[in-house]
Each structure stands twice: as structure tokens, then as C-alpha cells.
Write a protein that holds these residues in place. Structure first.
Motif, PDB file in Angstrom:
ATOM      1  N   HIS A   4       5.254   0.177  -9.445  1.00 29.13           N
ATOM      2  CA  HIS A   4       3.202  -0.312  -9.568  1.00 29.13           C
ATOM      3  C   HIS A   4       2.753  -0.274  -7.960  1.00 29.13           C
ATOM      4  CE1 HIS A   4       3.725  -0.996 -12.877  1.00 29.13           C
ATOM      5  NE2 HIS A   4       4.798  -2.418 -13.098  1.00 29.13           N
ATOM      6  N   THR A   5       3.581  -0.503  -7.115  1.00 32.60           N
ATOM      7  CA  THR A   5       2.654  -0.244  -5.490  1.00 32.60           C
ATOM      8  C   THR A   5       3.296   0.105  -4.657  1.00 32.60           C
ATOM      9  OG1 THR A   5       4.303  -2.577  -4.511  1.00 32.60           O
ATOM     10  CG2 THR A   5       1.536  -2.619  -6.357  1.00 32.60           C
ATOM     11  N   GLY A   6       4.723   0.901  -4.736  1.00 34.76           N
ATOM     12  CA  GLY A   6       5.408   1.791  -3.399  1.00 34.76           C
ATOM     13  C   GLY A   6       6.374   1.030  -3.258  1.00 34.76           C
ATOM     14  N   THR A   7       7.446   1.518  -2.289  1.00 33.01           N
ATOM     15  CA  THR A   7       8.041   0.784  -2.158  1.00 33.01           C
ATOM     16  C   THR A   7       7.429  -0.687  -0.236  1.00 33.01           C
ATOM     17  OG1 THR A   7       9.560   2.352  -2.231  1.00 33.01           O
ATOM     18  CG2 THR A   7      10.600   0.857  -0.060  1.00 33.01           C
ATOM     19  N   ILE A   9       4.593  -1.299   0.527  1.00 33.67           N
ATOM     20  CA  ILE A   9       3.745  -2.607  -0.059  1.00 33.67           C
ATOM     21  C   ILE A   9       4.914  -3.551  -0.489  1.00 33.67           C
ATOM     22  CG2 ILE A   9       2.358  -3.501  -1.806  1.00 33.67           C
ATOM     23  CD1 ILE A   9       0.800  -0.574  -1.060  1.00 33.67           C
ATOM     24  N   ALA A  10       6.039  -3.275  -1.406  1.00 31.99           N
ATOM     25  CA  ALA A  10       6.634  -4.245  -2.048  1.00 31.99           C
ATOM     26  C   ALA A  10       7.515  -5.465  -1.334  1.00 31.99           C
ATOM     27  CB  ALA A  10       7.713  -3.090  -3.552  1.00 31.99           C
ATOM     28  N   LEU A  11       7.703  -4.661  -0.284  1.00 29.55           N
ATOM     29  CA  LEU A  11       8.820  -4.962   1.077  1.00 29.55           C
ATOM     30  C   LEU A  11       7.960  -5.855   1.987  1.00 29.55           C
ATOM     31  CD1 LEU A  11      10.892  -1.889   2.395  1.00 29.55           C
ATOM     32  CD2 LEU A  11      12.165  -3.658   1.112  1.00 29.55           C
ATOM     33  N   VAL A  12       6.508  -4.851   1.889  1.00 31.46           N
ATOM     34  CA  VAL A  12       5.417  -6.772   2.743  1.00 31.46           C
ATOM     35  C   VAL A  12       5.076  -7.401   2.076  1.00 31.46           C
ATOM     36  CG1 VAL A  12       3.325  -6.299   3.642  1.00 31.46           C
ATOM     37  CG2 VAL A  12       5.104  -4.615   4.245  1.00 31.46           C
ATOM     38  N   VAL A  13       5.028  -7.686   0.322  1.00 33.11           N
ATOM     39  CA  VAL A  13       5.090  -8.778   0.038  1.00 33.11           C
ATOM     40  C   VAL A  13       5.823  -9.756  -0.167  1.00 33.11           C
ATOM     41  CG1 VAL A  13       3.740  -9.187  -2.621  1.00 33.11           C
ATOM     42  CG2 VAL A  13       3.146  -7.621  -1.101  1.00 33.11           C
ATOM     43  N   SER A  14       7.033  -8.948  -0.397  1.00 32.67           N
ATOM     44  CA  SER A  14       7.941  -9.960  -0.981  1.00 32.67           C
ATOM     45  C   SER A  14       8.891 -10.465   0.161  1.00 32.67           C
ATOM     46  CB  SER A  14       9.143  -8.764  -2.202  1.00 32.67           C
ATOM     47  OG  SER A  14       9.734  -8.256  -1.182  1.00 32.67           O
ATOM     48  N   ALA A  15       9.167  -9.827   1.491  1.00 36.35           N
ATOM     49  CA  ALA A  15      10.176 -10.510   2.608  1.00 36.35           C
ATOM     50  C   ALA A  15       9.141 -11.295   2.727  1.00 36.35           C
ATOM     51  CB  ALA A  15       9.736  -9.083   3.496  1.00 36.35           C
ATOM     52  N   PRO A  16       7.674 -11.345   3.366  1.00 34.92           N
ATOM     53  CA  PRO A  16       6.859 -12.921   3.483  1.00 34.92           C
ATOM     54  C   PRO A  16       7.432 -14.604   2.339  1.00 34.92           C
ATOM     55  CG  PRO A  16       5.759 -11.184   4.053  1.00 34.92           C
ATOM     56  CD  PRO A  16       7.293 -10.680   3.659  1.00 34.92           C
ATOM     57  N   LEU A  17       7.211 -13.601   1.258  1.00 29.09           N
ATOM     58  CA  LEU A  17       7.537 -15.194   0.212  1.00 29.09           C
ATOM     59  C   LEU A  17       8.593 -15.660   0.249  1.00 29.09           C
ATOM     60  CD1 LEU A  17       5.213 -12.907  -2.986  1.00 29.09           C
ATOM     61  CD2 LEU A  17       4.675 -15.328  -1.460  1.00 29.09           C
ATOM     62  N   PHE A  18       9.851 -14.842   0.357  1.00 27.28           N
ATOM     63  CA  PHE A  18      10.951 -14.815   0.226  1.00 27.28           C
ATOM     64  C   PHE A  18      11.351 -16.192   1.174  1.00 27.28           C
ATOM     65  CE2 PHE A  18      15.794 -14.267   1.871  1.00 27.28           C
ATOM     66  CZ  PHE A  18      16.246 -14.895   0.971  1.00 27.28           C
ATOM     67  N   GLY A  19      11.182 -15.352   2.823  1.00 20.04           N
ATOM     68  CA  GLY A  19      10.437 -16.140   4.236  1.00 20.04           C
ATOM     69  C   GLY A  19       9.951 -18.048   4.107  1.00 20.04           C
ATOM     70  N   ARG A  73       3.051   4.560  -3.503  1.00 24.44           N
ATOM     71  CA  ARG A  73       2.286   4.382  -4.055  1.00 24.44           C
ATOM     72  C   ARG A  73       1.329   4.897  -5.218  1.00 24.44           C
ATOM     73  NH1 ARG A  73      -2.562   1.261  -1.287  1.00 24.44           N
ATOM     74  NH2 ARG A  73      -2.810   3.237  -0.870  1.00 24.44           N
ATOM     75  N   PRO A  74       1.301   5.002  -6.536  1.00 24.72           N
ATOM     76  CA  PRO A  74       1.555   6.300  -7.647  1.00 24.72           C
ATOM     77  C   PRO A  74      -0.726   6.422  -7.563  1.00 24.72           C
ATOM     78  CG  PRO A  74       2.531   3.968  -8.840  1.00 24.72           C
ATOM     79  CD  PRO A  74       2.039   3.999  -7.496  1.00 24.72           C
TER      80      PRO A  74
END
Length: 90
Positions: A4-7, A9-19, A73-74
């Protein structure tokens, strides 16, 4: 999320959440010599582990970008009333 957001943005959002989810661990430390050893949390929490993982991560992300494996991103279709080119006359 990537679809839904592209690679990127997905990495930028998920990496800080994981940390951030690991920061709530009461045994995790970020100061003093423990930053180098990982303290009571273990070596995976050390700066050394971060640096060791940063190299391969950079390599694989650059390779994925070169081989076209990064999803963009679509784009949303924008519909304009009366803008259909087939209905226009010359």
C-alpha cells in the motif's frame, strides 16, 4: 504495508516501531559501557551489533534497488470530469 505504501515508507515506519517495542524492555540499556556490550540485555543490543548489521543491510537494500525489487508507492488515479481524450474533437 509495503503493497500500500511502497518499500521505502514501509521500512521507514516499521524499523522505528520495531526498535521502540524493544526499548520497553526493562533490561535494555543505552548508556555507558553497556552500549558497547549490550549490558544485561545481551550483545544484540550493543552498538557493535548495530554496526555489524548496518553493512549487510546497506548492501541488500542497494542491490534490491538496482534489481528493481523496491516497490514504489502506488499512484492514485485522478478522475476529471470531461477530461476523457476520446470525447474531444479536433
Amino acid at each position: 504495508m509495503e503493497e500500500h505504501t511502497g518499500t521505502v515508507i514501509a521500512l521507514v515506519v516499521s524499523a522505528p516501531l520495531f526498535g521502540a517495542t524493544h526499548l520497553v524492555n526493562v533490561n535494555a540499556t543505552l548508556s555507558g559501557p553497556a552500549a558497547l556490550t549490550g549490558g544485561t540485555f545481551g550483545p544484540e543490543a550493543s552498538l557493535l551489533a548495530l554496526l555489524v548489521c548496518l553493512g549487510p543491510t546497506t548492501f541488500w537494500l542497494r542491490r534490491a534497488a538496482r534489481t528493481g525489487q523496491i516497490r514504489h508507492r502506488p499512484r492514485r488515479a485522478v478522475a476529471h470530469a470531461g477530461s476523457d481524450s476520446s470525447s474531444k474533437t479536433k
